[in-house]
Structure formats: structure tokens, C-alpha cells
Design a protein around this motif. Structure first.
Motif, mmCIF file in Angstrom:
data_model
loop_
_atom_site.group_PDB
_atom_site.id
_atom_site.type_symbol
_atom_site.label_atom_id
_atom_site.label_comp_id
_atom_site.label_asym_id
_atom_site.label_seq_id
_atom_site.Cartn_x
_atom_site.Cartn_y
_atom_site.Cartn_z
ATOM 1 N N HIS A 48 0.653 -1.243 -0.006
ATOM 2 C CA HIS A 48 0.146 0.031 -0.077
ATOM 3 C C HIS A 48 0.812 1.323 0.014
ATOM 4 O O HIS A 48 0.263 2.432 0.186
ATOM 5 N N GLU A 67 -8.466 -3.957 -8.118
ATOM 6 C CA GLU A 67 -9.627 -3.077 -7.774
ATOM 7 C C GLU A 67 -10.996 -4.191 -7.379
ATOM 8 O O GLU A 67 -11.172 -5.071 -8.175
ATOM 9 N N LYS A 68 -11.440 -3.838 -6.453
ATOM 10 C CA LYS A 68 -12.540 -4.534 -5.910
ATOM 11 C C LYS A 68 -14.038 -3.537 -6.306
ATOM 12 O O LYS A 68 -13.703 -2.558 -6.064
ATOM 13 N N GLU A 72 -17.403 -7.088 -4.039
ATOM 14 C CA GLU A 72 -16.206 -7.547 -3.510
ATOM 15 C C GLU A 72 -15.293 -8.415 -4.542
ATOM 16 O O GLU A 72 -14.431 -9.347 -4.394
ATOM 17 N N SER A 74 -12.576 -8.795 -7.634
ATOM 18 C CA SER A 74 -11.566 -8.274 -7.898
ATOM 19 C C SER A 74 -11.037 -8.196 -9.288
ATOM 20 O O SER A 74 -11.443 -9.137 -10.192
ATOM 21 N N PRO A 109 -10.139 2.935 -2.784
ATOM 22 C CA PRO A 109 -11.059 2.152 -1.745
ATOM 23 C C PRO A 109 -12.443 2.447 -2.236
ATOM 24 O O PRO A 109 -12.694 3.964 -2.533
ATOM 25 N N TYR A 110 -13.376 1.782 -2.109
ATOM 26 C CA TYR A 110 -14.615 2.107 -2.162
ATOM 27 C C TYR A 110 -15.156 2.535 -0.805
ATOM 28 O O TYR A 110 -15.111 1.782 0.247
ATOM 29 N N LEU A 111 -15.376 3.692 -0.430
ATOM 30 C CA LEU A 111 -15.728 4.159 0.797
ATOM 31 C C LEU A 111 -17.297 4.468 0.871
ATOM 32 O O LEU A 111 -17.975 5.119 0.001
#
Length: 117
Positions: A48, A67-68, A72, A74, A109-111
Motif C-alpha cells: 500500500h 480493484e474491488k 467484492e 477483484s 478504496p470504495y468508501l
């Protein structure tokens, strides 16, 4: 060191987790140098640490993103294959780290901000 001596692959999850950033760059450099890696050992790792996203450290074909999506699942893709909205491939003089942080390569990230306090 045994991977370099034998010319074998070395797979490391979170390579930067327990090493100083300069040591991480040093280890990567050992694998990227024909003199210290004459048998063609391969280093495969996850990280990371965006400081490693540099054309001074890697070629575009050596950088891969995961990338997810919301389910979920990938998707794995290479920076060398990535094209922007205009269909232009990423140039070597780009700041890979800056572009990544800005979301230009995806894999961010998906937030979900729908939580309650």
C-alpha cells in the motif's frame, strides 16, 4: 537472497509492512538489477506504499493494480495496459503516485459514508 541465487520467484504479501522504506527500495533494486539478479529471479509483492509507484523504480509493465467492486469481486490490471478517457496510454514521465492518489488508475478504496454515529 536465496531467490536471487537460485533465480526463483519470491512472493511477499505487504513487503513494506516490517521494513524501512529505503530497505524495501533496496530489495526491489536487487531484483531489478542484472548484476545482482543474473538468473532472472522474480519478486512479486503486494503493498500500500504509494512511494513505490515511480518510473525510477518500475517499468509500467511491472505495476499491477487490484480493484474491488461493490460485490467484492477483484479485477487485476497492468499500468502498461491502462488508457485514459481519451484512449492514451500512460507515459513514463507521468507521476504514477500522484495520478494513482487522484484516482486516475482506479484501484482506490470504495468508501461507504452511509453509517450512523
Amino acid at each position: 537472497m536465496s531467490a536471487l541465487a537460485e533465480g526463483s520467484p519470491l512472493v511477499v504479501d505487504e513487503i513494506d509492512r516490517a521494513m524501512h522504506p529505503l530497505i524495501t527500495k533496496y530489495v526491489i533494486g536487487l531484483f531489478n538489477n542484472a548484476k545482482t539478479n543474473p538468473k532472472g529471479a522474480q519478486l512479486i509483492f503486494t503493498t500500500h506504499d504509494t512511494n513505490l509507484l515511480s518510473s525510477k523504480i518500475f517499468r509500467r509493465d511491472q505495476i499491477w493494480f487490484v480493484e474491488k467492486d461493490k460485490t467484492e469481486s477483484s479485477d487485476l490490471y497492468c499500468l502498461a495496459e491502462f488508457k485514459d478517457a481519451e484512449g492514451v496510454k500512460v507515459r513514463n514521465d507521468r507521476s504514477f503516485e500522484k495520478d494513482y492518489i487522484q484516482g486516475k488508475y482506479g484501484a482506490i478504496p470504495y468508501l461507504n459514508y452511509d453509517w450512523k454515529d
